[in-house]
Motif scaffolding. Sequence first.
Motif, short mmCIF file in Angstrom:
data_model
loop_
_atom_site.label_atom_id
_atom_site.label_comp_id
_atom_site.label_asym_id
_atom_site.label_seq_id
_atom_site.Cartn_x
_atom_site.Cartn_y
_atom_site.Cartn_z
N SER A 257 -13.32 44.97 76.83
CA SER A 257 -14.76 44.99 77.10
C SER A 257 -15.56 45.06 75.81
CB SER A 257 -15.11 46.18 78.00
OG SER A 257 -14.73 47.40 77.38
N GLN A 258 -15.02 45.78 74.81
CA GLN A 258 -15.71 45.87 73.52
C GLN A 258 -15.70 44.52 72.81
OE1 GLN A 258 -17.42 48.64 72.50
NE2 GLN A 258 -18.21 47.19 70.97
N ILE A 259 -14.58 43.80 72.93
CA ILE A 259 -14.49 42.46 72.34
C ILE A 259 -15.51 41.54 72.98
CG2 ILE A 259 -12.99 40.44 72.04
CD1 ILE A 259 -10.61 42.39 72.01
N LEU A 260 -15.64 41.65 74.33
CA LEU A 260 -16.62 40.82 75.04
C LEU A 260 -18.04 41.15 74.59
CD1 LEU A 260 -17.24 38.77 77.33
CD2 LEU A 260 -17.37 40.73 78.88
N LEU A 261 -18.34 42.44 74.46
CA LEU A 261 -19.68 42.84 74.04
C LEU A 261 -19.98 42.40 72.61
CD1 LEU A 261 -20.01 46.44 75.57
CD2 LEU A 261 -21.22 44.37 76.27
N ILE A 311 -24.49 46.27 78.61
CA ILE A 311 -24.16 47.57 78.03
C ILE A 311 -23.91 48.60 79.13
CG2 ILE A 311 -25.08 49.50 76.67
CD1 ILE A 311 -26.51 47.42 74.92
N PHE A 312 -24.77 48.59 80.15
CA PHE A 312 -24.60 49.53 81.26
C PHE A 312 -23.34 49.23 82.09
CE2 PHE A 312 -29.12 50.62 80.67
CZ PHE A 312 -29.01 52.00 80.73
N MET A 313 -22.91 47.97 82.07
CA MET A 313 -21.74 47.58 82.86
C MET A 313 -20.42 47.75 82.11
SD MET A 313 -22.57 46.65 85.90
CE MET A 313 -21.17 45.67 86.43
N LYS A 314 -20.46 48.29 80.90
CA LYS A 314 -19.23 48.42 80.10
C LYS A 314 -18.14 49.24 80.80
CE LYS A 314 -17.53 49.62 75.49
NZ LYS A 314 -16.37 50.35 75.99
N PHE A 319 -12.50 48.56 83.74
CA PHE A 319 -11.63 48.48 84.92
C PHE A 319 -11.37 47.03 85.32
CE2 PHE A 319 -11.42 48.02 89.57
CZ PHE A 319 -10.22 48.68 89.81
N THR A 320 -12.40 46.19 85.23
CA THR A 320 -12.25 44.78 85.60
C THR A 320 -11.22 44.09 84.73
OG1 THR A 320 -14.59 44.74 86.28
CG2 THR A 320 -13.49 42.62 85.98
N LEU A 345 -20.23 34.33 81.94
CA LEU A 345 -20.85 35.66 81.89
C LEU A 345 -21.62 35.87 80.58
CD1 LEU A 345 -21.06 38.48 83.29
CD2 LEU A 345 -19.05 39.14 81.95
N VAL A 346 -21.00 35.50 79.46
CA VAL A 346 -21.63 35.69 78.16
C VAL A 346 -22.86 34.80 77.99
CG1 VAL A 346 -21.25 35.40 75.67
CG2 VAL A 346 -19.50 36.49 77.07
#
Length: 524
Positions: A257-261, A311-314, A319-320, A345-346
């Motif tokens: 998730s951090q990589i995605l963000l 950010i709120f969905m991190k 889990f996803t 998504l991005v």
Amino acid sequence: MMKSILIFLPNRLYKEKAGYMFGKVVYDDSTEVKKFYIIGVCKINNFETMKYTNIIGYYSGTEEKQEHIDKKYLDWLDICLNPISSKDNIYDYILKSIILNNKKISILHYHIVIIIYDQLVFKETELFAQKAIYGDHFYELMKIIQDKQVEKEIQKKEKYIYIKEIIFVYHMFLYFYPILFLNKITNKLLPILRYSFLGLHVNGWLENAKWMLITIIKNKKFTLKTGNYVFALIIDMLLGISILQLLLYYFEYTSPSQILLNNAEKVVTFLKDLINWLMGVPAGLKLNHALNNMLGKFFLYHIHMWWTFLIFMKPVMDFTFEVLVLFGRLGITFQIAIAADLLALVSFHAYCIYVYAARLFNIQLKGITALFRLFLGKKKNPLRKRIDSCQYQPDQLFVGTLLFTILLFLMPTTWVYYVVFTMLRLALISFGGLLTRMKFYLQVMPVYAFFKWLFHSYSTCSTVNIKIYSHRTERPIILIMTLVIASWNYTWNKCIPDTIIYHPPIEWNKIINNIIWGELLYPL
């Protein structure tokens, strides 16, 4: 009146001992030709075999015997092998007598052709297709040979073969019912799943697996199609596991998730810089300050809102990604579908900006086009779908001219935003189309079919080749028929599973027309 007779003999008939020939007699109304399809020879004393076959003649080999005629049958052939022929002339057959419709006929009054065919090739071929609706003798012969009842006589099955088939079929049923259950669930959830590349791929994967298992259970063996799909499935899984292990090794200490963000932040920064550049004087163009400022702030607010949402969905994304890793182990095609979803998504905020700009450009362009007709004294008739002449009042001309001027001077500002984000949209859907087509070709990877085709397997034969063996005036014409290996392109196309549909070709004219008129561009 019928004057032509075709007699199809298996190429191994000369090795058989004397006995009754079984097969099928067909009369072709369109060509008025009687065809004798001889499948094999059964022993004289084997009455159990004769119960399951259609006796159509007698074969005496090289033995010197009188004509053997059974008057119970309406159509009858009596064939022998020329005893004085050399070893090279193994197909020098002699037609002793022939009965048609319970009446013995003279061979000299009929045009008779004996065709020697390869029975094993016709039994195993899977690519031989019907060339004509009527009169396709070889396709008809293939269907007769591949018939289960006839196959029971061609291939004497031992008990262990039946036991092997039963175990094989029951083994397939162990996979079939779970796949069927999951497929029913995904079909019910399809209205939701169709918004996700992964959801559509899971549903398609289950459909393909169901088709594969049903085909295997029906045929009790792996055909060219099912074998090719199974090999592609195994390679897909092996590649998927290898690539996933490689990714987990390199990103062991960083959460997905951090990589995605981090990547989403780069996209957000790029879009903000792009919009700030457009809000100034892009490429020296002087745009309408009020409209430019309003559009820029609206798009910047939209980007900021989407970034806040990510950010709120991190925690949810953590889990996803754990669930997505499980799907990724099923194969590289699942990973491609996941990558397509992550790309969507991005870049979702970029897509929204494109939609806003395209709709605004389309409305302005249609408005300018409609108001331009006002100066020509015409208007569009939507009921009859044509342009009619029209007399306008002075006040209508004044309002129309005012609106036309406003829209025309605001068009450059809208056009700049539309062009920039349309180019971005084209880049994204091009990359998405590339991922989709990669997924398709990985699903139909022709590994099994290629090796079958490379080693000239009988299952890849598709074309008939005929050459003359002997042509004598007092005897029937003897032809030797062989099947030729299909081309590689034809073989691959025929090995694609029935549930997988080719991607339609890209309609460049439609894409260019949509770009010109501001219509939305959909995934390729």
